[in-house]
Design a protein around this motif. Structure first.
Motif, PDB file in Angstrom:
ATOM      1  N   TYR A   1       0.838  -1.200   0.000  1.00 33.85           N
ATOM      2  CA  TYR A   1       0.000   0.000   0.000  1.00 33.85           C
ATOM      3  C   TYR A   1       0.875   1.254   0.000  1.00 33.85           C
ATOM      4  CZ  TYR A   1      -4.220  -2.723   0.910  1.00 33.85           C
ATOM      5  OH  TYR A   1      -5.268  -3.600   0.797  1.00 33.85           O
ATOM      6  N   MET A   2       1.928   1.227   0.797  1.00 32.35           N
ATOM      7  CA  MET A   2       2.821   2.376   0.882  1.00 32.35           C
ATOM      8  C   MET A   2       3.447   2.694  -0.472  1.00 32.35           C
ATOM      9  SD  MET A   2       4.266   4.859   2.410  1.00 32.35           S
ATOM     10  CE  MET A   2       3.512   4.545   4.018  1.00 32.35           C
ATOM     11  N   THR A   3       3.795   1.662  -1.227  1.00 34.45           N
ATOM     12  CA  THR A   3       4.470   1.875  -2.505  1.00 34.45           C
ATOM     13  C   THR A   3       3.595   2.632  -3.491  1.00 34.45           C
ATOM     14  OG1 THR A   3       6.022   0.724  -3.979  1.00 34.45           O
ATOM     15  CG2 THR A   3       3.786  -0.159  -3.890  1.00 34.45           C
ATOM     16  N   GLU A   4       2.260   2.554  -3.315  1.00 34.45           N
ATOM     17  CA  GLU A   4       1.337   3.249  -4.212  1.00 34.45           C
ATOM     18  C   GLU A   4       1.398   4.767  -4.042  1.00 34.45           C
ATOM     19  OE1 GLU A   4      -0.352   1.951  -6.734  1.00 34.45           O
ATOM     20  OE2 GLU A   4       0.672   0.088  -6.198  1.00 34.45           O
ATOM     21  N   LEU A   5       1.991   5.233  -2.967  1.00 31.14           N
ATOM     22  CA  LEU A   5       2.148   6.684  -2.783  1.00 31.14           C
ATOM     23  C   LEU A   5       3.184   7.249  -3.746  1.00 31.14           C
ATOM     24  CD1 LEU A   5       1.964   7.108   1.093  1.00 31.14           C
ATOM     25  CD2 LEU A   5       0.159   7.389  -0.611  1.00 31.14           C
ATOM     26  N   GLY A   6       3.894   6.369  -4.456  1.00 34.56           N
ATOM     27  CA  GLY A   6       4.832   6.815  -5.479  1.00 34.56           C
ATOM     28  C   GLY A   6       4.332   6.493  -6.879  1.00 34.56           C
ATOM     29  N   SER A   7       3.050   6.185  -7.008  1.00 29.83           N
ATOM     30  CA  SER A   7       2.483   5.807  -8.307  1.00 29.83           C
ATOM     31  C   SER A   7       1.971   7.017  -9.072  1.00 29.83           C
ATOM     32  CB  SER A   7       1.342   4.814  -8.108  1.00 29.83           C
ATOM     33  OG  SER A   7       0.229   5.454  -7.498  1.00 29.83           O
ATOM     34  N   ARG A   8       1.685   6.805 -10.357  1.00 28.61           N
ATOM     35  CA  ARG A   8       1.135   7.868 -11.187  1.00 28.61           C
ATOM     36  C   ARG A   8      -0.253   8.287 -10.716  1.00 28.61           C
ATOM     37  NH1 ARG A   8       2.598   5.010 -16.848  1.00 28.61           N
ATOM     38  NH2 ARG A   8       2.291   3.222 -15.472  1.00 28.61           N
ATOM     39  N   VAL A   9      -1.019   7.323 -10.192  1.00 24.12           N
ATOM     40  CA  VAL A   9      -2.349   7.650  -9.677  1.00 24.12           C
ATOM     41  C   VAL A   9      -2.249   8.645  -8.533  1.00 24.12           C
ATOM     42  CG1 VAL A   9      -4.390   6.722  -8.510  1.00 24.12           C
ATOM     43  CG2 VAL A   9      -3.351   5.457 -10.408  1.00 24.12           C
ATOM     44  N   THR A  10      -1.318   8.396  -7.625  1.00 25.78           N
ATOM     45  CA  THR A  10      -1.111   9.327  -6.511  1.00 25.78           C
ATOM     46  C   THR A  10      -0.644  10.680  -7.009  1.00 25.78           C
ATOM     47  OG1 THR A  10      -0.572   7.532  -4.975  1.00 25.78           O
ATOM     48  CG2 THR A  10       0.214   9.738  -4.401  1.00 25.78           C
ATOM     49  N   ALA A  11       0.255  10.696  -7.992  1.00 27.23           N
ATOM     50  CA  ALA A  11       0.769  11.958  -8.533  1.00 27.23           C
ATOM     51  C   ALA A  11      -0.361  12.802  -9.110  1.00 27.23           C
ATOM     52  CB  ALA A  11       1.814  11.675  -9.605  1.00 27.23           C
ATOM     53  N   VAL A  12      -1.230  12.183  -9.906  1.00 22.61           N
ATOM     54  CA  VAL A  12      -2.354  12.904 -10.503  1.00 22.61           C
ATOM     55  C   VAL A  12      -3.319  13.374  -9.420  1.00 22.61           C
ATOM     56  CG1 VAL A  12      -4.377  12.690 -12.006  1.00 22.61           C
ATOM     57  CG2 VAL A  12      -2.182  11.713 -12.714  1.00 22.61           C
ATOM     58  N   THR A  13      -3.576  12.502  -8.445  1.00 21.18           N
ATOM     59  CA  THR A  13      -4.500  12.849  -7.360  1.00 21.18           C
ATOM     60  C   THR A  13      -4.009  14.047  -6.569  1.00 21.18           C
ATOM     61  OG1 THR A  13      -5.207  10.538  -7.149  1.00 21.18           O
ATOM     62  CG2 THR A  13      -5.642  11.991  -5.278  1.00 21.18           C
ATOM     63  N   VAL A  14      -2.723  14.063  -6.240  1.00 15.38           N
ATOM     64  CA  VAL A  14      -2.154  15.182  -5.484  1.00 15.38           C
ATOM     65  C   VAL A  14      -2.282  16.485  -6.277  1.00 15.38           C
ATOM     66  CG1 VAL A  14      -0.012  16.170  -4.574  1.00 15.38           C
ATOM     67  CG2 VAL A  14      -0.575  13.782  -4.127  1.00 15.38           C
ATOM     68  N   CYS A  15      -1.991  16.434  -7.569  1.00 14.25           N
ATOM     69  CA  CYS A  15      -2.101  17.633  -8.407  1.00 14.25           C
ATOM     70  C   CYS A  15      -3.532  18.158  -8.435  1.00 14.25           C
ATOM     71  CB  CYS A  15      -1.634  17.334  -9.835  1.00 14.25           C
ATOM     72  SG  CYS A  15       0.134  17.015  -9.986  1.00 14.25           S
ATOM     73  N   LEU A  16      -4.505  17.259  -8.527  1.00 11.50           N
ATOM     74  CA  LEU A  16      -5.906  17.667  -8.547  1.00 11.50           C
ATOM     75  C   LEU A  16      -6.342  18.243  -7.207  1.00 11.50           C
ATOM     76  CD1 LEU A  16      -7.516  14.719 -10.562  1.00 11.50           C
ATOM     77  CD2 LEU A  16      -7.011  17.036 -11.371  1.00 11.50           C
ATOM     78  N   LEU A  17      -5.905  17.620  -6.119  1.00 13.09           N
ATOM     79  CA  LEU A  17      -6.267  18.122  -4.791  1.00 13.09           C
ATOM     80  C   LEU A  17      -5.684  19.507  -4.541  1.00 13.09           C
ATOM     81  CD1 LEU A  17      -5.882  14.915  -2.581  1.00 13.09           C
ATOM     82  CD2 LEU A  17      -8.003  16.053  -3.256  1.00 13.09           C
ATOM     83  N   LEU A  18      -4.485  19.738  -5.064  1.00 12.06           N
ATOM     84  CA  LEU A  18      -3.844  21.045  -4.856  1.00 12.06           C
ATOM     85  C   LEU A  18      -4.562  22.168  -5.595  1.00 12.06           C
ATOM     86  CD1 LEU A  18      -0.034  20.170  -4.923  1.00 12.06           C
ATOM     87  CD2 LEU A  18      -1.407  20.897  -2.964  1.00 12.06           C
ATOM     88  N   LEU A  19      -5.408  21.829  -6.566  1.00 10.92           N
ATOM     89  CA  LEU A  19      -6.216  22.850  -7.237  1.00 10.92           C
ATOM     90  C   LEU A  19      -7.155  23.545  -6.259  1.00 10.92           C
ATOM     91  CD1 LEU A  19      -7.170  21.039 -10.572  1.00 10.92           C
ATOM     92  CD2 LEU A  19      -5.678  23.037 -10.345  1.00 10.92           C
ATOM     93  N   PHE A  20      -7.480  22.844  -5.162  1.00  7.46           N
ATOM     94  CA  PHE A  20      -8.351  23.425  -4.141  1.00  7.46           C
ATOM     95  C   PHE A  20      -7.555  24.275  -3.149  1.00  7.46           C
ATOM     96  CE2 PHE A  20     -10.679  19.847  -5.791  1.00  7.46           C
ATOM     97  CZ  PHE A  20     -11.975  20.321  -5.876  1.00  7.46           C
ATOM     98  N   LEU A  21      -6.230  24.189  -3.214  1.00  7.49           N
ATOM     99  CA  LEU A  21      -5.374  25.049  -2.406  1.00  7.49           C
ATOM    100  C   LEU A  21      -5.019  26.296  -3.192  1.00  7.49           C
ATOM    101  CD1 LEU A  21      -3.675  25.527   0.151  1.00  7.49           C
ATOM    102  CD2 LEU A  21      -1.812  24.283  -0.975  1.00  7.49           C
ATOM    103  N   SER A  22      -4.419  26.107  -4.367  1.00  7.49           N
ATOM    104  CA  SER A  22      -4.138  27.209  -5.284  1.00  7.49           C
ATOM    105  C   SER A  22      -3.703  26.634  -6.621  1.00  7.49           C
ATOM    106  CB  SER A  22      -3.045  28.141  -4.741  1.00  7.49           C
ATOM    107  OG  SER A  22      -1.773  27.519  -4.796  1.00  7.49           O
TER     108      SER A  22
END
Length: 222
Positions: free
Chosen positions: A55-76
């Protein structure tokens, strides 16, 4: 506006312990061989780890990368663009290095090994020549460094670094990479991302206050 030197000083909660760990890795490589390090880590499996690290290794996956970028749209928008461009750049450099070195993964490298190797049940072990550097590690370190950069309290860098290190270790724990692979992935991500943030975030067009808007209705309404 932050220069490269200024960012290095500002991001010390992330960079200082990371540099100390790099020195430790260098010492390990001087004392022990690749095979010795691999089989030592391979001997450290335990039931909880076999559940936790996939599960931890998935934090370095492309899915996580895209998710983080999308979530940051709500920050700025600025934060999201910094994250997305950093990830694209570090991933591109990492991929080019994979193609250049064409290094075998552990399952290929030890194909004729007589010593027993433990693999986590029901986890696919990759068998190709794209081991060096580790892409998951590069992704995790890029995310961790950008989050440290955009977080006001830089002491969060310690936490972000710890998470990135766990992702890196998970790649070795799961026999997907060697220590050299994850170390190189972390270096690529840290160096490329640090240079990119220092340059791109100082572009005049990117200093426009409108980039600080977000998808958050509450923030936009304010």
């Amino acid at each position: 506006m932050q220069t490269l030197t200024g960012n290095i000083r500002r991001l010390y909660p992330f960079l200082l312990p990371y540099l100390l760990l790099l020195l430790l890795v260098l010492l390990l490589k001087i004392i022990h061989s690749r095979d010795e390090i691999y089989f030592f880590i391979n001997s450290l499996h335990f039931p909880a780890g076999d559940i936790f690290f996939p599960y931890m290794t998935e934090l370095g996956s492309r899915v996580t990368a895209v998710t983080v970028c999308l979530l940051l749209l709500f920050l700025s928008y600025r934060s999201s663009i910094l994250m997305a461009t950093s990830l694209i750049l570090s991933a591109t450099v990492n991929l080019l290095l994979k193609m250049l070195f064409n290094a075998p993964r552990p399952s290929v490298y030890f194909a004729n090994e007589t010593r027993p190797i433990y693999y986590i049940p029901d986890v696919e072990v990759l068998s190709n020549n794209f081991s060096f550097p580790s892409g998951h590690t590069a992704c995790a370190f890029t995310i961790a460094l950008v989050l440290t950069y955009i977080t006001p309290n830089k002491k969060w860098g310690y936490i972000y670094l710890l998470i990135a290190l766990l992702v890196a270790y998970s790649r070795m724990y799961m026999s997907q990479h060697f220590l050299e692979d994850v170390t190189a992935g972390s270096i690529v991500a840290t160096v490329i991302t640090l240079i990119w943030l220092s340059w791109f975030d100082n572009r005049p067009f990117f200093r426009d206050p409108r980039w600080n808007a977000s998808l958050s209705l509450k923030k936009n309404a304010a």
